[in-house]
Write a protein that holds these residues in place. Structure first.
Motif, PDB file in Angstrom:
ATOM      1  N   GLY A  40      -6.544   8.477  -3.224  1.00 48.48           N
ATOM      2  CA  GLY A  40      -5.196   8.867  -2.802  1.00 48.48           C
ATOM      3  C   GLY A  40      -4.578   7.622  -2.388  1.00 48.48           C
ATOM      4  O   GLY A  40      -3.515   7.970  -1.625  1.00 48.48           O
ATOM      5  N   VAL A  41      -5.048   6.591  -2.370  1.00 49.70           N
ATOM      6  CA  VAL A  41      -4.569   5.170  -1.671  1.00 49.70           C
ATOM      7  C   VAL A  41      -4.188   4.245  -2.966  1.00 49.70           C
ATOM      8  O   VAL A  41      -5.160   4.159  -3.678  1.00 49.70           O
ATOM      9  CB  VAL A  41      -5.116   4.701  -0.563  1.00 49.70           C
ATOM     10  N   SER A  42      -2.860   3.725  -3.011  1.00 48.42           N
ATOM     11  CA  SER A  42      -2.623   2.667  -4.119  1.00 48.42           C
ATOM     12  C   SER A  42      -2.251   1.360  -3.499  1.00 48.42           C
ATOM     13  O   SER A  42      -1.725   1.220  -2.465  1.00 48.42           O
ATOM     14  CB  SER A  42      -1.406   3.064  -4.800  1.00 48.42           C
TER      15      SER A  42
ATOM     16  N   GLU B  11       0.806  -1.139  -0.024  1.00 44.94           N
ATOM     17  CA  GLU B  11       0.174  -0.055  -0.048  1.00 44.94           C
ATOM     18  C   GLU B  11       0.881   1.224  -0.045  1.00 44.94           C
ATOM     19  O   GLU B  11       1.955   1.380   0.708  1.00 44.94           O
ATOM     20  CB  GLU B  11      -0.886   0.019   1.193  1.00 44.94           C
ATOM     21  N   MET B  12       0.327   2.179  -0.897  1.00 43.18           N
ATOM     22  CA  MET B  12       1.136   3.690  -0.739  1.00 43.18           C
ATOM     23  C   MET B  12      -0.148   4.506  -0.839  1.00 43.18           C
ATOM     24  O   MET B  12      -1.086   4.602  -1.273  1.00 43.18           O
ATOM     25  CB  MET B  12       1.804   3.896  -2.279  1.00 43.18           C
ATOM     26  N   HIS B  13       0.524   5.711  -0.097  1.00 47.22           N
ATOM     27  CA  HIS B  13      -0.505   7.020   0.292  1.00 47.22           C
ATOM     28  C   HIS B  13       0.202   8.278  -0.303  1.00 47.22           C
ATOM     29  O   HIS B  13       1.501   8.300  -0.180  1.00 47.22           O
ATOM     30  CB  HIS B  13      -0.760   7.225   1.590  1.00 47.22           C
ATOM     31  N   PHE B  14      -0.532   8.876  -0.734  1.00 46.03           N
ATOM     32  CA  PHE B  14      -0.017  10.297  -1.175  1.00 46.03           C
ATOM     33  C   PHE B  14       0.228  10.895   0.312  1.00 46.03           C
ATOM     34  O   PHE B  14      -0.387  10.612   1.393  1.00 46.03           O
ATOM     35  CB  PHE B  14      -1.175  11.109  -1.897  1.00 46.03           C
ATOM     36  N   PRO B  15       1.048  11.975   0.234  1.00 49.37           N
ATOM     37  CA  PRO B  15       1.583  12.657   1.677  1.00 49.37           C
ATOM     38  C   PRO B  15       0.286  13.225   2.200  1.00 49.37           C
ATOM     39  O   PRO B  15       0.479  13.567   3.314  1.00 49.37           O
ATOM     40  CB  PRO B  15       2.502  13.627   1.312  1.00 49.37           C
ATOM     41  N   SER B  16      -0.673  13.803   1.640  1.00 48.48           N
ATOM     42  CA  SER B  16      -1.790  14.541   2.108  1.00 48.48           C
ATOM     43  C   SER B  16      -3.217  13.918   1.491  1.00 48.48           C
ATOM     44  O   SER B  16      -3.030  13.308   0.541  1.00 48.48           O
ATOM     45  CB  SER B  16      -1.811  15.962   1.720  1.00 48.48           C
ATOM     46  N   PRO B  17      -4.088  14.066   2.375  1.00 46.75           N
ATOM     47  CA  PRO B  17      -5.219  13.554   1.848  1.00 46.75           C
ATOM     48  C   PRO B  17      -5.912  13.982   0.668  1.00 46.75           C
ATOM     49  O   PRO B  17      -5.687  14.805   0.210  1.00 46.75           O
ATOM     50  CB  PRO B  17      -6.374  13.679   3.067  1.00 46.75           C
ATOM     51  N   ALA B  18      -6.736  12.954  -0.197  1.00 46.67           N
ATOM     52  CA  ALA B  18      -7.045  13.421  -1.406  1.00 46.67           C
ATOM     53  C   ALA B  18      -8.712  13.165  -1.667  1.00 46.67           C
ATOM     54  O   ALA B  18      -8.862  11.997  -1.219  1.00 46.67           O
ATOM     55  CB  ALA B  18      -6.306  12.603  -2.518  1.00 46.67           C
TER      56      ALA B  18
END
Length: 333
Positions: free
Chosen positions: A323-325, A21-28
């Motif tokens: 925003g989450v992969s 799992e990968m997240h952007f640094p801020s919510p999307a």
């Protein structure tokens, strides 16, 4: 990790590979555009106001901070697409939800303020930190509003969109949700603007309607390229929305990912995909095919090769949802 899921869409095959799992640094809470400059990847994520992140690549992003708008506009602005020009100018387009468009008499007992989104344009001369507003370029007229029956947040409008420049660099194409009262104008619609009008866009965007680019972006009617299956304003809506478009150079086709809402509070049926080799022909999109049962909003890809973004990818691309992969898409023909 589980084994990749494989499926077929038109004449292509897609393997959906679970990954860490990968997240952007801020919510999307919208499509999150990205661009490269001087060897650095920059990403904008928005939940009503955009936040800028940057890093050496997708795996090393860090939050920089909120961007600055130089002009006030009523309601939130979510920047959903960008275009980096060769001279260093950065053009962007935002989803705006006016806070005071709908009268107070329609707000009684509501958890969220009822609105009708619009799409506006911005420009940055400092690599995305500060943005000047160029004006609203896509909206619907008062007659398109539905104030008696609403789909929880919206009573009309144009929004939840993405923008891409065609391969010939002649037109920017807008794919956006239309939430009009008239069910024949609900769904995913298209508009376009000449490349040379990017710095002065107001009044120069034209919507697809009845087989031509004939309706003005401001107040004009639409003919959806992917129409709803059931009225947005019914107790059981069934509609695609929130398209994210990219050019896939491996497939040599444009690909859109989209959501499918099946209840008035926008509960999701899954993530869908459609494609075309010719974005100038709105009739050419393939019927949407479900690729995942995920319930999150705002699916988009970011390519994995050097220089790739949310607007261009190759054989493999990282899939982000809200925003989450958790997946990589691998395309084959």
């Amino acid at each position: 990790m589980s084994e990749p899921q494989k499926l077929r869409v038109a004449n292509i095959s897609i393997a959906i590979e679970p990954v860490e799992e990968m997240h952007f640094p801020s919510p999307a809470d919208c499509n999150s555009p990205c661009w490269w400059r001087d060897g650095e990847l920059r990403v904008l994520t928005s939940t009503g106001h955009p936040v800028l992140s940057a890093g050496s690549d997708l795996n090393h992003l860090s939050r920089i901070g909120e961007i600055t708008y130089t002009a006030w506009r009523d309601g939130g602005r979510w920047i959903e697409s960008v275009f980096p020009d060769e001279d260093g100018t950065l053009y962007g387009w935002y989803h705006n939800e006016p806070a005071h468009l709908i009268g107070e008499e329609y707000q009684q007992g509501r958890q969220f303020r009822l609105t009708a989104p619009m799409i506006g344009a911005v420009v940055s001369h400092d690599n995305g930190a500060t943005w000047d507003d160029l004006g609203i370029i896509l909206n619907g007229g008062p007659e398109t509003l539905n104030l008696e029956k609403h789909n929880y947040w919206f009573a009309g409008g144009n929004g939840d969109f993405s923008v891409i420049l065609d391969r010939e660099r002649r037109y920017f194409y807008f794919l956006f949700g239309t939430y009009y009262r008239d069910v024949a104008q609900q769904g995913i619609s298209m508009a376009r603007m000449r490349f040379e009008d990017r710095a002065c866009p107001v009044g120069r965007v034209w919507k697809w309607h009845n087989g031509g680019w004939t309706q003005p972006g401001l107040l004009g009617a639409v003919t959806p390229v992917i129409p709803v299956q059931a009225d947005w304003y019914s107790p059981q809506p069934d509609t695609f929305w929130g398209p994210s478009v990219h050019w896939n150079r491996f497939l040599q086709q444009y690909v859109i990912l989209m959501n499918r809402a099946i209840d008035p509070r926008w509960g999701q049926d899954g993530i869908y995909l459609s494609l075309t080799p010719d974005i100038s022909d709105p009739h050419s999109w393939t019927p949407p095919v479900k690729i995942l049962d995920e319930k999150g909003w705002y699916p988009q890809v970011i390519g994995l090769e050097e220089g790739d973004t949310d607007r261009e990818a190759g054989e493999s691309a990282r899939l982000f949802i809200h925003g989450v992969s958790r997946y990589i898409l691998r395309f084959s023909s």
